[in-house]
Scaffold this motif. Structure first.
Motif, short mmCIF file in Angstrom:
data_model
loop_
_atom_site.label_atom_id
_atom_site.label_comp_id
_atom_site.label_asym_id
_atom_site.label_seq_id
_atom_site.Cartn_x
_atom_site.Cartn_y
_atom_site.Cartn_z
N GLU A 1 0.83 -1.21 0.00
CA GLU A 1 0.00 0.00 0.00
C GLU A 1 0.86 1.26 0.00
O GLU A 1 0.58 2.22 -0.74
N GLN B 1 2.40 1.66 -3.44
CA GLN B 1 1.40 2.11 -4.40
C GLN B 1 1.08 3.58 -4.21
O GLN B 1 0.98 4.34 -5.18
N ASN B 2 0.96 4.01 -2.96
CA ASN B 2 0.67 5.42 -2.69
C ASN B 2 1.80 6.33 -3.16
O ASN B 2 1.56 7.41 -3.72
N THR C 1 1.69 6.48 -6.98
CA THR C 1 0.59 7.35 -7.42
C THR C 1 0.98 8.82 -7.26
O THR C 1 0.71 9.64 -8.14
N GLU D 1 -3.95 0.24 -13.14
CA GLU D 1 -4.67 -0.20 -11.95
C GLU D 1 -3.67 -0.68 -10.91
O GLU D 1 -2.51 -0.99 -11.22
N GLN D 2 -4.10 -0.73 -9.68
CA GLN D 2 -3.22 -1.08 -8.57
C GLN D 2 -2.49 -2.39 -8.83
O GLN D 2 -3.09 -3.37 -9.27
#
Length: 280
Positions: free
Chosen positions: A244, A247-248, A251, A265-266
């Motif tokens: 997580e 991914q953050n 992004t 997508e994730q």
């Protein structure tokens, strides 16, 4: 003072111009184009009215040759002008006034018009024509290659300063709101064509669609490289990250660099983004 090439891609329905000159900001003077209508390059003591007027006449259904005839017959200084046009059907025409400074001339062929003035010799125009006809790829890439080969063959006898690439396509602009598919300019540079090519490749990275085979899962070596780059670029402070957190951070990086067009997508990553990170 300039050499240019006007071209058309019948498959993609694109019209474009590439131009180089020993002149500041040539992109604000020479190239004019409208999707579904055609493209105009006006140069040599450029009459910039040839741009909008030429497109207007093309939109009325006149051929490239007819537009040149109309523009020049109404211009008392036509002997000083040079213009190349490709119309909506890809028909090409080029005009060089007898008062243009040597070397000056043009060449036309299937879907292109190449022209130049104050050149070292005729080899520049010949090289552009040859390159456009023999190069594969998108219209932009063919135009840029033609421009580069023209320079290698001699180019503007006074040197280089600015260059421009304009390609139009129906709804090709940002967000699909206009036809300005590619509109790039190098206003003042020692190597304007090479700089234009560099900017073009960045433009493709920002605005073209990702290549499917370059979309990969964020795991293994890809995950390790991505973590390393995000840390180096100070988007994370540690290499020990949960999925997580990684991914953050990714992004945040994508949005800070305006790479939304390449966001996946994730759990997936466009490798072109990772390659860009490594070069920063």
């Amino acid at each position: 003072m300039t050499f240019s090439i006007v071209g058309y891609d019948p498959k993609e329905k694109e019209w474009g111009i590439a131009v180089q000159s020993k002149f500041l900001g040539v992109g604000s003077v020479v190239p004019w184009a409208k999707a579904g209508v055609g493209a105009v390059a006006t140069q040599s003591y450029a009459n910039t009215a040839y741009g909008p007027k030429g497109l207007e006449l093309l939109e009325q259904g006149l051929s490239a040759e007819e537009v040149i005839q109309k523009l020049t017959e109404e211009d008392p200084d036509r002997d000083l002008r040079q213009v190349g046009i490709v119309d909506s059907k890809g028909r090409a025409a080029s005009f060089t006034g007898k008062g243009c400074y040597d070397w000056a001339g043009g060449e036309t062929g299937t879907h292109f018009a190449a022209q130049g003035n104050i050149l070292v010799d005729e080899n520049t125009v010949a090289a552009m024509a040859k390159a456009f006809q023999e190069t594969e790829g998108s219209l932009a890439e063919r135009l840029l290659t033609a421009l580069e080969k023209g320079q290698e063959a001699g180019g503007d006898s006074r040197g280089m300063q600015s260059a421009s690439l304009l390609v139009v396509k129906e709804k090709g602009g940002y967000g699909g709101y206009n036809d300005r598919y590619i509109d790039l300019r190098v206003e003042d540079h020692k190597e304007p064509i090479q700089e234009l090519k560099r900017i073009y490749h960045i433009h493709r990275l920002y605005f073209s669609s990702p290549v499917p085979k370059k979309i990969v899962p964020i795991e293994g070596d890809v995950k390790a490289q991505l973590t390393t780059e995000l840390k180096r670029l100070q988007f994370v402070s540690s290499s020990e990250l949960s999925d997580e957190e990684l991914q953050n951070a990714l992004t945040k990086y994508i949005h800070s660099e305006n790479f939304e067009m390449r966001e996946q997508e994730q759990g997936l990553l466009d490798l072109d983004i990772l390659d860009f990170m490594k070069k920063q």
